[in-house]
Design an enzyme around this catalytic site. Structure first.
Site, PDB file in Angstrom:
ATOM      1  CG  HIS A 450      -2.086  -0.976   0.757  1.00  0.00           C
ATOM      2  ND1 HIS A 450      -2.844  -1.442   2.276  1.00  0.00           N
ATOM      3  CD2 HIS A 450      -2.831  -0.727  -0.061  1.00  0.00           C
ATOM      4  CE1 HIS A 450      -3.729  -1.966   1.277  1.00  0.00           C
ATOM      5  NE2 HIS A 450      -4.255  -1.853  -0.402  1.00  0.00           N
ATOM      6  NE  ARG A 557     -14.771  -6.425 -19.654  1.00  0.00           N
ATOM      7  CZ  ARG A 557     -13.759  -5.854 -19.904  1.00  0.00           C
ATOM      8  NH1 ARG A 557     -13.469  -4.426 -19.701  1.00  0.00           N
ATOM      9  NH2 ARG A 557     -12.690  -6.061 -19.916  1.00  0.00           N
ATOM     10  NE  ARG A 593     -18.888  -7.733 -23.480  1.00  0.00           N
ATOM     11  CZ  ARG A 593     -17.100  -7.968 -23.171  1.00  0.00           C
ATOM     12  NH1 ARG A 593     -16.119  -9.055 -23.292  1.00  0.00           N
ATOM     13  NH2 ARG A 593     -17.604  -8.474 -21.749  1.00  0.00           N
ATOM     14  CD  GLU A 687     -14.829 -12.471 -25.912  1.00  0.00           C
ATOM     15  OE1 GLU A 687     -14.038 -12.042 -25.572  1.00  0.00           O
ATOM     16  OE2 GLU A 687     -15.630 -12.608 -25.736  1.00  0.00           O
ATOM     17  CG  ASN A 710      -8.616  -9.302 -21.564  1.00  0.00           C
ATOM     18  OD1 ASN A 710      -7.820  -8.560 -21.919  1.00  0.00           O
ATOM     19  ND2 ASN A 710      -9.581  -8.081 -20.989  1.00  0.00           N
ATOM     20  CG  ASP A 711     -11.884 -14.089 -23.037  1.00  0.00           C
ATOM     21  OD1 ASP A 711     -12.020 -15.250 -22.292  1.00  0.00           O
ATOM     22  OD2 ASP A 711     -12.819 -13.385 -23.279  1.00  0.00           O
ATOM     23  NE  ARG A 721      -9.997 -12.974 -18.769  1.00  0.00           N
ATOM     24  CZ  ARG A 721     -10.603 -12.105 -18.885  1.00  0.00           C
ATOM     25  NH1 ARG A 721     -11.410 -12.594 -20.352  1.00  0.00           N
ATOM     26  NH2 ARG A 721     -11.059 -11.105 -18.723  1.00  0.00           N
ATOM     27  CB  CYS A 758     -12.268  -3.627 -26.321  1.00  0.00           C
ATOM     28  SG  CYS A 758     -12.732  -5.310 -26.479  1.00  0.00           S
TER      29      CYS A 758
HETATM   30  C1  PEP Z   1     -11.118 -10.143 -24.088  1.00  0.00           C
HETATM   31  O1  PEP Z   1     -11.832 -10.789 -23.330  1.00  0.00           O
HETATM   32  O2  PEP Z   1     -10.068  -9.387 -23.948  1.00  0.00           O
HETATM   33  C2  PEP Z   1     -12.655  -8.804 -23.438  1.00  0.00           C
HETATM   34  C3  PEP Z   1     -12.414  -7.031 -23.711  1.00  0.00           C
HETATM   35  O3  PEP Z   1     -13.850  -9.587 -23.046  1.00  0.00           O
HETATM   36  P1  PEP Z   1     -13.292  -9.358 -21.228  1.00  0.00           P
HETATM   37  O4  PEP Z   1     -12.195  -9.509 -20.705  1.00  0.00           O
HETATM   38  O5  PEP Z   1     -14.404  -9.052 -20.756  1.00  0.00           O
HETATM   39  O6  PEP Z   1     -13.488 -10.807 -21.065  1.00  0.00           O
HETATM   40 MG    MG Z   2     -13.677 -11.719 -22.749  1.00  0.00          MG
END
Ligand code: PEP
Ligand code: MG
Length: 831
Positions: A450, A557, A593, A687, A710-711, A721, A758
Site C-alpha cells: 500500500h 460490459r 457488448r 476472442e 484477454n480471452d 487468464r 478492447c
Molecule cells: C477480452 O476478452 O479481452 C475482453 C475485452 O473481454 P472480457 O475481458 O470482458 O472477457
Molecule cells: Mg472476453
C-alpha cells in the site's frame, strides 16, 4: 466429557525446550484454577520417569500419582508449538503439548480422542498450525464450547455452500477483505470461507488474509442462508471493489533505464515502485523502536488500558479516513478503512484480552497477539500477501504508541529530501504533505504494498526492496533517485546532475504534454487516425472517461449490470442505463457488448449449471442462446435506445463460428422488426482463435471486429487468464496472438471494415504501438490510460509502427516482441 475452554488453549506459542513447554502448559492449568502451581513439579518429575511423547508430534505431560492432590479440577490445556520443540531422546519433535490434570480416569476420554487424532496426519498437521481454537476444541472434545457455539459465526451448520474463483489481481488483501466483512455484517449472516483445508470466519479479516488467497484460488463459501450465500459469492465474483481489469502483478522486473548517469559514487538498486526522477540529498528515517516489556498488572486495569488504546487508535484512523476522503484520495481512504477493520479484528483482540486475563501487561499482550498474525502473513509464500504484514504492523504500532504513551512518528524533516527507510507504513506516507519529500527508497517492501500505491498516488518516485545497506548512507549525501530504473545514484558528478535535470525537464514536459493533449484525436505522428476509446460499464463513469480524453466507449460490459445486484435487471432498468450512457456520449460511438456471463463471471441467482470447464462451456453468446429469457429483453432494451441514439453499436461476445454470428444477428433482426428499429452497426468480438481464422468469412457480414485480447490470449496459448503461476506468460504480445490479430485485420481490410481492440493489450503502451502497426483503428482502454496511449502513438509515424509490427510477427516470444519497441528511437519524435 472433558471441557476445553478457550482460555486453556494457547495457539502459535514458542518454547525453547521441553521444560519450557511443560512450564507453559502447567501455567495454563494453574491460571485457570485446575491445579496448584506446584503441580508443575509433578509434571516434570513424571517426565523424568518416562517420556510422555504419544506419537505424531503430540505429547501429553501430566503429574505423578503423588501430586494428584494438587489437582483442583480435572482438565486439559493445549499448547500449540507450530515450530515444534525437541521432546525425547529419540529426537521427536512435538508441536502439540496436551497437559493433563486428571483427578480420576476422566482423562481416558481425551486419550481416546487423541489416539483418533494420531491416526489422521492431515488433522495433526491442521491442529499444529491452525489459528482457530474451535478446531482444536472440536478435535479434542468433540464440540466447540458453549461460548464458541454462541458466537455469531461459529455455528456448526452452515448448510449452503458454493465454490467461487477469486478474481482479484492482488489476491485477497485488506481492502476487499474489509468489503466482505462489511457485507456479511450488513446481512447479519454467518459466513465462512474455506481454502486449502483451512477455514476462516468472513468477519475476521486476519483469518481471511491468513488463507493466502490469490487470484484464481477456488474458495468454498459456506453460509447460513441461500440469500447470504448468493450475495457473498456475487460480491466476490464482482471483485469486492477491486478493479479486475488490471493485470495480475508480474514479478517485478527492472526496466531498461531511459537515462543513466555516467559517473556516480555508488548505485543502490531495488525494485521500481513508482516512476519519477529527482535530485536531492538523502535522509535516513528510522521510526523509534518500541520497547515493549511485559509489565503485568491488575487484569481489569490492563484490559481497560487496552480498550482505551484501541478506541484512541480507531478515532485516529477515522480522522485519517475523513481527511483523505475530503482531499479526494479515495484510494488512500480505503487503505485506512482496511486498517480500521484490522484494528477491530476479533481474533487479535480476543487473543490479546486472553493474555491480559492470563496476567500479562496490555502492551505485551497486544504486541504478542498482533505479532503472531504479522509473522503468519510474512510466512505466506506470496509477496503481495506478505506486504499486507506491513499494514498490520502499522496498525500494531498505532496501538502500541498509545499504550506506551508515545507521540506520533515524524518522517518529515526540515527540508525536502530523498527519504531512506527500513520500510514505510501507509501511515508514514499519509503524513507526507505535498512538497515535504522528494521521493523514497525502502530497504524492504514490495511494489504492490500500500505504501507503493500511495507513492504512485502522490506522484513521488519510489524504489523498494533495496536492502539494508541503504540505511548506512550518511544523511545529506547528494543523490539522484530514478523510480523507473529502480536505482538510487549516490554522489553523482556535476555533469550527471545536469544531465538528470535535463531528463527531468523532458519527463515533465512529456507528462504535461500528454495531459494537455489528451483531448486531441488519437493519431500517429504523421496523422493516421486511431480512435482512443474507454472501457466503461456504467453511465456514471462517462463524464470521467470523457475528461480523460475518451473519444467514445469501445466496450460497455453489460454483464456488470447483472453482477452488481441480486436479481435480473428488468428490460426497463437496462434501457435506462443504456440510454443514460448513449446520452452522456452525445455523438461519440458507444459499443454495447451483449451479456458475457460464464467463465469467470458467474451470476448465482441465474441458477446456471456448474461446468467443469466454465471457460469452454456455455459462456457469452452460447449462454444467451440457451437463455432467451435473458437475451431477448436485453436486445429489446438496446434496440429501443438505438432508435433514438444512432451512436449505439452492438457487439456479440464469444463468437466462435459463423453460425453463432448469424444466429445472434437473426435474433437481433427479429427484435428490430418487432420494434420497428433501423439497422444498428453490428460487430463481433474476436476472442476465440476460430473467430480470427474465420474472419475472412465473417468480415462481409459484420460492420466491425473488436479483438478481446484477454480471452484471445487465454484460448490461443491455452493458459487460464486467472492462473497465478501463468500470469507472466499470458502476454498478448505473444507472436501467436499477434498473428491472429493480423489475420483479422487483413480480412477486415479486404471488406472495408474496421478492427478495434478492447482487451488489456490496447492500454499497454507497447501493445498500443504494435496493434496500431498491425492496422487496428480503435483502441479501447481504461480511462486513466488514455493520455499516455495517445502520447505514445503521437511519437511515431505509421510506417515505423508497421515495420515494428511486421518484425513482431516473426519473433519467437512475447519478451522479444517487447524488446523490439526499445529499438524505436524516441529522440526522433520528442524533438
Ligand atoms: C477480452 O476478452 O479481452 C475482453 C475485452 O473481454 P472480457 O475481458 O470482458 O472477457
Ligand atoms: Mg472476453
Amino acid at each position: 466429557m472433558i471441557n476445553l475452554p478457550r482460555s486453556l488453549i494457547r495457539l502459535g506459542a514458542q518454547a525453547s525446550s521441553k521444560q519450557a513447554a511443560i512450564e507453559q502448559v502447567a501455567a495454563l492449568l494453574a491460571g485457570a484454577g485446575n491445579v496448584d502451581p506446584a503441580y508443575l513439579g509433578g509434571m516434570l518429575a513424571r517426565e523424568g520417569q518416562a517420556n510422555t511423547y504419544l506419537g505424531s508430534g503430540i505429547a501429553i505431560p501430566h503429574g505423578t500419582p503423588d501430586t494428584r492432590h494438587l489437582i483442583r479440577q480435572t482438565g486439559i490445556a493445549v499448547l500449540q508449538l507450530p515450530q515444534g520443540v525437541a521432546w525425547g531422546e529419540g529426537g521427536e519433535t512435538v508441536r502439540l503439548v496436551v497437559g493433563i490434570a486428571a483427578a480420576s480416569d476422566e482423562h481416558l476420554d481425551i486419550l481416546r480422542r487423541l489416539t483418533r487424532v494420531l491416526a489422521d496426519d492431515a488433522l495433526v498437521e491442521q491442529l499444529s498450525t491452525t489459528a482457530d481454537p474451535a478446531l482444536m476444541q472440536r478435535a479434542l472434545t468433540g464440540e466447540a464450547t458453549a461460548e464458541e457455539s454462541a458466537a455469531p459465526t461459529r455455528g456448526p451448520d452452515l448448510p449452503f455452500s458454493a465454490q467461487v474463483t477469486l478474481p482479484n489481481p492482488l489476491g485477497m488483501h485488506a481492502r476487499p477483505g474489509t468489503m466482505l466483512a462489511n457485507l456479511v455484517r450488513r446481512l447479519g449472516a454467518r459466513v465462512r470461507v474455506e481454502h486449502g483445508g483451512q477455514s476462516a470466519d468472513a468477519l475476521r479479516l486476519m483469518e481471511l488474509l491468513s488463507l493466502g488467497l490469490k487470484r484464481g484460488s477456488v474458495l468454498t463459501v459456506r453460509a447460513d442462508s441461500e440469500a447470504a450465500l448468493g450475495a457473498v459469492t456475487d460480491a466476490i465474483r464482482a471483485g469486492l471493489g477491486d478493479d479486475l481489469s488490471l493485470a495480475a502483478p508480474a514479478a517485478p522486473v527492472r526496466r531498461e533505464a531511459d537515462w543513466r548517469p555516467a559517473q556516480v559514487g555508488a548505485t543502490i538498486e531495488g525494485v521500481p515502485a513508482s516512476d519519477g526522477l529527482v535530485i536531492g540529498e538523502t535522509r535516513v528515517y528510522r521510526p523509534a523502536e518500541l520497547h515493549v516489556t511485559d509489565q503485568p498488572g491488575e487484569a481489569a486495569a490492563q484490559a481497560q488500558a487496552l480498550d482505551d488504546a484501541l478506541n484512541a487508535a480507531a478515532a485516529e484512523l477515522d480522522g485519517l479516513i475523513e481527511q483523505q476522503a475530503r482531499a479526494g484520495h479515495a484510494d488512500r481512504a480505503a487503505i485506512f478503512r482496511a486498517h480500521r477493520e484490522l484494528l477491530t479484528d476479533e481474533g487479535t483482540v480476543q487473543d490479546a484480552v486472553n493474555l491480559v486475563l492470563d496476567g500479562h501487561g496490555a502492551a505485551w499482550a497486544y504486541q504478542r497477539a498482533s505479532g503472531e498474525r504479522i509473522a503468519q502473513l510474512q510466512k505466506l509464500d506470496d509477496p503481495t500477501l506478505a506486504a499486507r504484514a506491513t499494514d498490520l504492523g502499522d496498525v500494531q504500532r498505532r496501538v502500541l504508541r498509545r499504550l506506551l504513551g508515545l507521540g506520533e512518528d515524524h518522517p518529515e524533516g526540515a527540508a525536502p529530501a530523498i527519504l531512506l527507510a527500513p520500510d514505510l507504513t501507509p501511515s508514514d506516507t499519509a503524513r507526507f504533505s505535498e512538497g515535504s519529500l522528494l521521493g523514497f527508497v525502502t530497504a524492504q517492501g514490495g511494489p504492490t504494498s500500500h505504501t507503493a500505491i500511495i507513492a504512485r498516488g502522490l506522484g513521488l518516485p519510489a524504489v523498494v526492496a533495496a536492502g539494508t545497506g541503504l540505511l548506512d548512507v550518511p544523511d545529506g549525501t547528494p543523490a539522484i533517485l530514478d523510480g523507473q530504473a529502480g536505482a538510487l545514484y549516490l554522489n553523482p558528478s556535476a555533469a550527471d546532475v545536469q544531465a538528470a535535470r535535463a531528463r527531468q525537464e523532458t519527463l515533465r514536459a512529456e507528462l504535461d504534454r500528454a495531459r494537455a493533449d489528451r483531448h486531441r484525436p488519437g493519431a500517429t505522428r504523421d496523422g493516421a487516425r486511431v480512435e482512443i476509446a474507454a472501457n466503461i460499464n456504467r453511465a456514471a463513469a462517462a463524464p470521467g472517461a470523457l475528461d480523460a480524453g475518451a473519444e467514445g466507449v469501445g466496450l460497455m460490459r453489460t454483464e456488470f449490470l447483472f453482477l452488481e445486484r441480486d436479481s435480473v435487471p428488468t428490460e426497463d432498468e437496462q434501457e435506462r442505463e443504456y440510454r443514460a450512457m448513449a446520452g452522456a456520449l452525445g455523438e461519440r460511438t458507444l459499443i454495447i457488448r451483449t451479456l458475457d456471463i460464464g467463465g469467470d463471471k458467474d451470476v448465482p441467482y441465474l441458477g446456471l449449471e456448474r461446468e467443469d470447464n466454465s471457460f469452454l462451456g456455455l459462456r457469452g453468446i452460447r449462454l444467451c442462446f440457451e437463455r432467451p429469457d435473458l437475451f431477448l429483453p436485453q436486445l429489446r432494451a438496446i434496440v429501443r435506445v438505438a432508435r433514438d441514439h444512432p451512436n449505439v453499436h452492438v457487439m456479440f461476445p464469444m463468437i466462435s463460428t459463423l453460425e453463432d454470428f448469424r444466429r445472434a444477428r437473426a435474433l437481433l433482426d427479429d427484435v428490430r422488426a418487432e420494434l420497428d428499429a433501423p439497422r444498428i452497426p453490428l460487430g463481433v468480438m474476436i476472442e476465440v482463435p476460430s473467430a480470427a481464422l474465420l474472419a475472412p468469412q465473417l468480415a462481409p457480414e459484420v460492420d466491425f471486429f473488436s479483438v478481446g485480447t484477454n480471452d484471445l490470449t487465454q484460448y490461443t496459448l491455452a493458459m487460464d487468464r486467472l492462473h497465478p503461476q501463468l500470469a507472466r506468460q499470458t502476454d498478448a504480445m505473444h507472436p501467436a496472438v499477434l498473428q491472429l490479430v493480423a489475420l483479422t485485420v487483413q480480412a477486415a481490410d479486404a471488406h472495408g471494415k474496421w478492427v478495434g481492440v478492447c482487451g488489456g493489450a490496447a492500454g499497454d503502451e507497447v501493445g498500443a504501438l504494435i496493434l496500431t502497426g498491425l492496422g487496428v483503428k480503435e483502441l479501447s482502454v481504461s480511462a486513466p490510460q488514455i493520455p499516455a496511449v495517445k502520447a505514445a502513438l503521437r511519437q511515431h509515424d505509421l510506417a515505423t509502427l508497421r515495420d515494428l509490427a511486421a518484425r513482431a510477427l516473426t519473433q519467437p516470444d512475447a519478451a522479444s516482441v517487447r524488446a523490439l519497441t526499445r529499438t524505436l528511437n524516441p529522440g526522433e519524435v520528442r524533438a
